[in-house]
Design a protein around this motif. Structure first.
Motif, PDB file in Angstrom:
ATOM      1  N   ALA A  39     -47.027  -8.777   4.925  1.00 13.72           N
ATOM      2  CA  ALA A  39     -48.140  -9.718   4.900  1.00 13.72           C
ATOM      3  C   ALA A  39     -47.570 -11.127   4.913  1.00 13.72           C
ATOM      4  CB  ALA A  39     -49.003  -9.511   3.662  1.00 13.72           C
ATOM      5  N   GLY A  41     -49.575 -13.775   4.637  1.00 13.83           N
ATOM      6  CA  GLY A  41     -50.511 -14.627   3.916  1.00 13.83           C
ATOM      7  C   GLY A  41     -50.650 -14.186   2.472  1.00 13.83           C
ATOM      8  N   THR A  43     -53.450 -13.775   0.797  1.00 15.23           N
ATOM      9  CA  THR A  43     -54.625 -12.940   0.528  1.00 15.23           C
ATOM     10  C   THR A  43     -54.815 -11.825   1.547  1.00 15.23           C
ATOM     11  OG1 THR A  43     -56.045 -14.483   1.738  1.00 15.23           O
ATOM     12  CG2 THR A  43     -55.825 -14.830  -0.644  1.00 15.23           C
ATOM     13  N   SER A  44     -53.795 -11.517   2.326  1.00 17.49           N
ATOM     14  CA  SER A  44     -53.901 -10.422   3.307  1.00 17.49           C
ATOM     15  C   SER A  44     -54.109  -9.106   2.562  1.00 17.49           C
ATOM     16  CB  SER A  44     -52.629 -10.347   4.149  1.00 17.49           C
ATOM     17  OG  SER A  44     -52.432 -11.523   4.865  1.00 17.49           O
ATOM     18  N   TYR A  45     -55.255  -8.482   2.810  1.00 22.45           N
ATOM     19  CA  TYR A  45     -55.597  -7.270   2.080  1.00 22.45           C
ATOM     20  C   TYR A  45     -55.309  -5.990   2.867  1.00 22.45           C
ATOM     21  CZ  TYR A  45     -58.007  -4.392  -1.299  1.00 22.45           C
ATOM     22  OH  TYR A  45     -58.291  -3.444  -2.248  1.00 22.45           O
ATOM     23  N   GLU A  46     -55.293  -6.080   4.197  1.00 21.15           N
ATOM     24  CA  GLU A  46     -55.094  -4.886   5.016  1.00 21.15           C
ATOM     25  C   GLU A  46     -53.784  -4.153   4.691  1.00 21.15           C
ATOM     26  OE1 GLU A  46     -55.958  -7.828   6.200  1.00 21.15           O
ATOM     27  OE2 GLU A  46     -57.889  -7.554   7.171  1.00 21.15           O
ATOM     28  N   PRO A  47     -52.660  -4.856   4.528  1.00 18.64           N
ATOM     29  CA  PRO A  47     -51.429  -4.125   4.192  1.00 18.64           C
ATOM     30  C   PRO A  47     -51.532  -3.380   2.856  1.00 18.64           C
ATOM     31  CG  PRO A  47     -50.909  -6.350   4.897  1.00 18.64           C
ATOM     32  CD  PRO A  47     -52.393  -6.286   4.737  1.00 18.64           C
ATOM     33  N   TYR A  71     -41.495  -3.581   1.368  1.00 12.83           N
ATOM     34  CA  TYR A  71     -42.471  -4.572   1.816  1.00 12.83           C
ATOM     35  C   TYR A  71     -41.840  -5.945   1.953  1.00 12.83           C
ATOM     36  CZ  TYR A  71     -42.911  -6.142  -3.071  1.00 12.83           C
ATOM     37  OH  TYR A  71     -42.676  -6.640  -4.329  1.00 12.83           O
ATOM     38  N   THR A  73     -43.208  -9.995   2.073  1.00 15.63           N
ATOM     39  CA  THR A  73     -44.355 -10.864   1.872  1.00 15.63           C
ATOM     40  C   THR A  73     -43.960 -12.087   1.069  1.00 15.63           C
ATOM     41  OG1 THR A  73     -46.697 -10.885   1.252  1.00 15.63           O
ATOM     42  CG2 THR A  73     -45.178  -9.806  -0.277  1.00 15.63           C
ATOM     43  N   SER A  77     -48.202 -12.889  -3.565  1.00 11.85           N
ATOM     44  CA  SER A  77     -49.322 -12.548  -2.675  1.00 11.85           C
ATOM     45  C   SER A  77     -49.970 -11.252  -3.178  1.00 11.85           C
ATOM     46  CB  SER A  77     -48.819 -12.352  -1.243  1.00 11.85           C
ATOM     47  OG  SER A  77     -48.013 -11.192  -1.173  1.00 11.85           O
ATOM     48  N   LEU A  79     -50.127  -8.467  -1.630  1.00 13.34           N
ATOM     49  CA  LEU A  79     -49.206  -7.377  -1.344  1.00 13.34           C
ATOM     50  C   LEU A  79     -48.074  -7.343  -2.366  1.00 13.34           C
ATOM     51  CD1 LEU A  79     -48.183  -5.016   0.326  1.00 13.34           C
ATOM     52  CD2 LEU A  79     -47.136  -6.672   1.895  1.00 13.34           C
TER      53      LEU A  79
END
Length: 98
Positions: A39, A41, A43-47, A71, A73, A77, A79
């Motif tokens: 991720a 970003g 606030t990236s929630y998809e990962p 991971y 990131t 974050s 993630l």
């Protein structure tokens, strides 16, 4: 009683293909798979959702996901918060940012 969500049809098809191609079956294939979440970003929630679903798959097969998951990131974050709580390995995005 805890209900386990069903596996989506697309993921079922992918898992069936992996199981057919693997000489070790699905559990063996999962043990040999490196799962990478990334991720860029805060606030990236998809990962997070994807790693959560894959971790559930490992759990259902009685496999500890920590050796197979890593991971990348930004510090703190969504993630990072999710994966660090689970004990997944982190690869820093930039050298010296630890």
């Amino acid at each position: 009683m805890c209900s386990i969500p069903p596996i989506p049809a697309k993921l079922k098809a992918i898992l069936a293909d992996i199981e057919c191609r693997s000489t070790k079956g699905l559990a063996g294939a999962l043990r040999d798979t490196l799962v990478v979440g990334m991720a860029m970003g805060m606030t990236s929630y998809e990962p997070v959702v994807n790693l959560e679903k894959l971790a559930l798959l490992y759990d259902r097969n009685g496999i500890d996901s920590r050796p197979n998951f890593l991971y990348l990131t930004l510090p703190n974050s969504l993630l990072d918060q999710f994966a660090s709580r689970r004990g997944y390995r982190k690869v820093e995005l930039q050298a010296g940012s630890a």
